[in-house]
Structure formats: structure tokens, C-alpha cells
Design a protein around this motif. Structure first.
Motif, PDB file in Angstrom:
ATOM      1  N   THR A 113       7.543  -4.591  13.757  1.00 62.83           N
ATOM      2  CA  THR A 113       6.491  -3.851  14.050  1.00 62.83           C
ATOM      3  C   THR A 113       6.777  -2.839  15.052  1.00 62.83           C
ATOM      4  OG1 THR A 113       5.794  -5.550  15.540  1.00 62.83           O
ATOM      5  CG2 THR A 113       4.769  -5.554  13.245  1.00 62.83           C
ATOM      6  N   SER A 154       5.512   8.435   7.142  1.00 64.76           N
ATOM      7  CA  SER A 154       5.440   8.210   8.483  1.00 64.76           C
ATOM      8  C   SER A 154       6.435   6.840   8.741  1.00 64.76           C
ATOM      9  CB  SER A 154       4.043   7.462   8.627  1.00 64.76           C
ATOM     10  OG  SER A 154       3.713   6.394   7.911  1.00 64.76           O
ATOM     11  N   GLY A 197       5.551   3.896   9.970  1.00 64.04           N
ATOM     12  CA  GLY A 197       4.769   2.668   9.561  1.00 64.04           C
ATOM     13  C   GLY A 197       5.413   2.752   7.889  1.00 64.04           C
ATOM     14  N   MET A 198       5.019   3.496   7.213  1.00 65.05           N
ATOM     15  CA  MET A 198       5.390   3.346   5.617  1.00 65.05           C
ATOM     16  C   MET A 198       6.866   3.343   5.596  1.00 65.05           C
ATOM     17  SD  MET A 198       2.985   6.173   3.796  1.00 65.05           S
ATOM     18  CE  MET A 198       1.301   6.107   3.836  1.00 65.05           C
ATOM     19  N   HIS A 217       0.837  -1.212   0.010  1.00 63.32           N
ATOM     20  CA  HIS A 217      -0.066   0.129   0.017  1.00 63.32           C
ATOM     21  C   HIS A 217       0.712   1.280   0.134  1.00 63.32           C
ATOM     22  CE1 HIS A 217      -3.050  -2.875   2.202  1.00 63.32           C
ATOM     23  NE2 HIS A 217      -3.142  -2.881   0.741  1.00 63.32           N
ATOM     24  N   LEU A 241       5.198   1.067  15.370  1.00 61.04           N
ATOM     25  CA  LEU A 241       4.146   0.902  14.594  1.00 61.04           C
ATOM     26  C   LEU A 241       2.873   1.126  15.281  1.00 61.04           C
ATOM     27  CD1 LEU A 241       4.834  -1.525  11.802  1.00 61.04           C
ATOM     28  CD2 LEU A 241       5.589   0.842  12.075  1.00 61.04           C
ATOM     29  N   LYS A 272       7.374  -0.707   6.468  1.00 62.96           N
ATOM     30  CA  LYS A 272       6.883  -1.378   5.207  1.00 62.96           C
ATOM     31  C   LYS A 272       7.612  -1.254   4.049  1.00 62.96           C
ATOM     32  CE  LYS A 272       2.583   0.360   4.988  1.00 62.96           C
ATOM     33  NZ  LYS A 272       1.149   0.456   4.487  1.00 62.96           N
ATOM     34  N   GLU A 288      -3.190  -0.195  13.605  1.00 67.08           N
ATOM     35  CA  GLU A 288      -3.747  -0.658  12.206  1.00 67.08           C
ATOM     36  C   GLU A 288      -2.359  -0.900  11.356  1.00 67.08           C
ATOM     37  OE1 GLU A 288      -6.011   1.302   8.730  1.00 67.08           O
ATOM     38  OE2 GLU A 288      -5.769   2.523  10.361  1.00 67.08           O
ATOM     39  N   THR A 289      -1.389  -0.453  11.234  1.00 69.27           N
ATOM     40  CA  THR A 289      -0.173  -0.637  10.445  1.00 69.27           C
ATOM     41  C   THR A 289       0.551  -1.883  10.909  1.00 69.27           C
ATOM     42  OG1 THR A 289       0.146   1.705  10.071  1.00 69.27           O
ATOM     43  CG2 THR A 289       2.060   0.263   9.375  1.00 69.27           C
ATOM     44  N   SER A 290       0.468  -2.267  12.218  1.00 70.93           N
ATOM     45  CA  SER A 290       0.951  -3.389  12.776  1.00 70.93           C
ATOM     46  C   SER A 290       0.059  -4.765  12.142  1.00 70.93           C
ATOM     47  CB  SER A 290       1.005  -3.577  14.246  1.00 70.93           C
ATOM     48  OG  SER A 290       1.425  -4.771  14.984  1.00 70.93           O
ATOM     49  N   GLU A 316      -1.458  -4.621   9.460  1.00 73.46           N
ATOM     50  CA  GLU A 316      -1.175  -4.736   8.179  1.00 73.46           C
ATOM     51  C   GLU A 316      -0.082  -5.407   7.835  1.00 73.46           C
ATOM     52  OE1 GLU A 316      -0.673  -1.699   4.215  1.00 73.46           O
ATOM     53  OE2 GLU A 316      -1.368  -0.704   6.225  1.00 73.46           O
ATOM     54  N   VAL A 317       1.151  -5.062   8.474  1.00 70.99           N
ATOM     55  CA  VAL A 317       2.430  -6.063   8.364  1.00 70.99           C
ATOM     56  C   VAL A 317       2.233  -7.267   8.500  1.00 70.99           C
ATOM     57  CG1 VAL A 317       4.603  -6.164   9.058  1.00 70.99           C
ATOM     58  CG2 VAL A 317       3.894  -3.900   8.518  1.00 70.99           C
TER      59      VAL A 317
END
Length: 336
Positions: A170, A144, A146-147, A131, A173, A150, A176-178, A180-181
Motif C-alpha cells: 500500500t 495511477s 494505485g492502479m 477494478h 496509495l 493493484k 480509498e485505494t489502500s 480497497e487493497v
């Protein structure tokens, strides 16, 4: 099946600068990781986990023992063996912050001898998977946390290595991002048959993602087993009983004598008794003790255990089953 990563009787010691004493960081550890596994390599700070990770990545040489990746000794054939492994160490530090997202992917692919044209489709796929498509022309230092994280994992994937080693994937993070990963890592293993080794202090991630864990403490492996088997092993019959009146002293003494893991919380509106049973039948002992003073029971719930609790119990040495679990894991691997 031949293991894709094999660690055999590895030792690593350091000499302190001040008093010249020798510290054993890793003390004769052995384990194997097979293709398509997602394995957690865990341990408290100072346990030898980070040293083990650095030796697998070829950043440190063991004093004794061998580490093989795809059958290649990474001390004798360092460059050839490391072609089979990529790593994300210490979060997102394997990125160039003044390059864009796409430029980072292209740059690190170039380091592996691949042209932009060769990796264009793969980069497009990874941008969609993680994403990051909307941010492909954004400088990394503007992303960010998180990005950035990723992207670091995407860079490791782009190397097309059979093994990916992730150190705290993670860390820092948001929730939500955690999640996602986690989903991305499971998809990588499921769809691409990659092998992933994860080092993390986030036990929720380990429980959600890993099939198997290797726990290191004081330089030694204390357990090597499937996550679900360890949870089942430690899934003691622990109950929380809400009482209608406080226990008397004699009842507390009897409960302590019968149950080593016993807690009593009296300083609240409804007193609570937490007891861990070795067998289902022991619940009758609890009720017999409560019955002696006609203590009313208002509620009873069986407590569930998570992997964080399992990890703490193993590190504290609260069970004698750790070595047996390690043996059972290895024997099951040998039989497959």
C-alpha cells in the motif's frame, strides 16, 4: 499440519567494502507460515527484514540454515521451490510500463508457461476483482500509482502460487485505494486459501489484514504472535484525566514516584494528566493524590492502543513479554 514456508536457523552476514568488517544482517532466525495464513513480517530499517524477504524469494542465499517452501529447500531446489511462491517487491516494479494492463497479465502468465487461452477467464476475473476492467487496454505508464500497485498484485496472483509475498503493497496509495487493497487481500485468503506474507511500514494495514506478525530487530525475531494477542498484551490501563486546576509540585512528585509512565500537560486551558496503570486498583492511588489538594476532575477517559504503538513498544524493548509471546504462538501452532 506441515508449514508451507519454513525458515530454520537462518543467518546472513555482509562484509563492508570500506573497512571489511562483518555485519550480521540476519542472526539465527526461525519461523513457520502455514497454509491460509496472512502474516506480517515487520521491522525497522536495517533490522534484517528485507534480507529475510530476499532469501525467501531465492534472491539471496543464507550463510547458514535452511528455507523451505512446500518442503523444498530453496537453496538446493531453487527453481522447484520458487514455483510455489510469487512476489511483489518494492512496489510496482514487476510490471512492463509500455504494455497494457491485459498485456502485462498475459506476458507474465506466458513466463509461467501458460497460453493466453488458458488464462483468459482468470485474467477477466482478476480485472474485475481489482477494478481494472475499464483500464485493461491502457498502458501501465499512464495508470495511477494505485492502479499500478493493484495490477502488480494481480500479476502475482495470476501465477497461481500457494504463497504470495508482498513488499509494501500500500506504499504511496491514497486512503480509498489502500482500503480497497486491504479488502482484496482478505478476500484472497478467505476465498482461495492463499498464504500471504506482507512486509509493510503501514501498521494500520497490518492491524486490519494480518492475523499474525513476526517482528525482526537487529537481525533477530523479537516476537511472533497473533495481532490481537499483542494488542491485548500491551493494552495497558492508560487514562487521560482532565483537571479543573493545575497540580502542585508535591502531587507531581508523588505521581512520578508511583507511576513510571506518567505525563502531565499543564500549559493549556485545562491541565491534563496521562497515567498508565499496572492494575485497575491503582486508579485509587491517583485519586488519593488528587484528593490531597482537592484537585477537581472534570473528565476521565481510558486511552485505546493501536498496533503502531505496539510495534514501537516492542522495538524499543519496553516489555519483557516479547519472548514469551513468541513461545506461546509457536506452542499454539504446534497444538493445532
Amino acid at each position: 499440519m506441515e508449514p508451507i514456508v519454513s525458515v530454520s536457523h537462518v543467518k546472513k552476514s555482509y562484509q563492508k567494502r570500506k573497512d571489511k568488517t562483518v555485519v550480521k544482517a540476519v542472526d539465527d532466525i526461525s519461523f513457520q507460515v502455514h497454509k491460509g495464513e496472512i502474516v506480517g513480517l515487520l521491522g525497522p530499517n536495517g533490522a534484517g527484514k528485507t534480507t529475510t524477504i530476499k532469501m525467501i524469494c531465492g534472491l539471496l542465499k543464507p550463510n547458514q540454515g535452511t528455507i523451505k517452501i512446500q518442503g523444498l529447500d530453496n537453496s538446493k531446489h531453487r527453481l522447484k521451490s520458487l514455483k510455489h511462491i510469487s512476489a511483489v517487491l518494492e512496489g510496482n516494479r514487476n510490471l512492463y510500463w509500455r504494455l497494457t494492463v491485459r498485456e502485462n497479465l498475459e506476458y507474465f502468465a506466458g513466463n509461467r508457461g501458460k497460453s493466453k487461452k488458458q488464462v483468459k477467464d482468470q485474467i477477466d476475473y482478476l480485472l474485475e476483482l481489482f477494478h481494472l476492467k475499464m483500464k485493461e487496454h491502457e498502458l501501465v505508464n499512464r495508470l495511477s500509482r494505485g492502479m499500478q500497485q493493484k495490477l502488480a498484485i494481480a500479476v502475482a496472483m495470476l501465477a497461481d502460487t500457494e504463497v504470495i509475498l508482498l513488499d509494501e503493497p500500500t506504499l504511496g496509495l491514497d486512503v480509498e485505494t489502500s482500503y480497497e487493497v486491504r479488502d482484496i487481500l482478505k478476500k484472497i485468503v478467505r476465498d482461495e486459501a492463499r498464504t500471504i506474507i506482507i512486509s509493510s511500514h503501514d501498521m494500520a494495514v497490518i492491524q486490519a489484514v494480518c492475523e499474525r506478525v513476526i517482528i525482526v530487530n537487529n537481525g533477530k525475531i523479537v516476537t511472533d504472535n497473533r495481532v490481537e494477542d499483542l494488542i491485548a498484551l500491551f493494552d495497558a490501563r492508560q487514562y487521560t484525566i482532565t483537571l479543573g486546576q493545575p497540580l502542585i509540585h508535591r502531587q507531581i512528585t508523588q505521581l512520578k514516584a508511583c507511576f513510571s509512565n506518567f505525563e502531565y500537560e499543564s500549559e493549556q486551558l485545562k491541565p491534563k494528566l496521562v497515567v498508565e496503570l499496572l492494575s485497575a486498583e491503582q486508579i485509587y492511588q491517583v485519586f488519593d493524590i488528587l484528593k490531597k489538594n482537592e484537585t477537581p476532575v472534570e473528565d476521565i477517559n481510558r486511552n485505546t492502543i493501536n498496533f503502531e504503538q505496539v510495534f514501537i513498544k516492542i522495538i524499543k524493548g519496553e516489555t519483557g513479554h516479547a519472548n514469551h509471546s513468541s513461545l506461546s504462538s509457536k506452542s499454539s501452532k504446534a497444538s493445532n
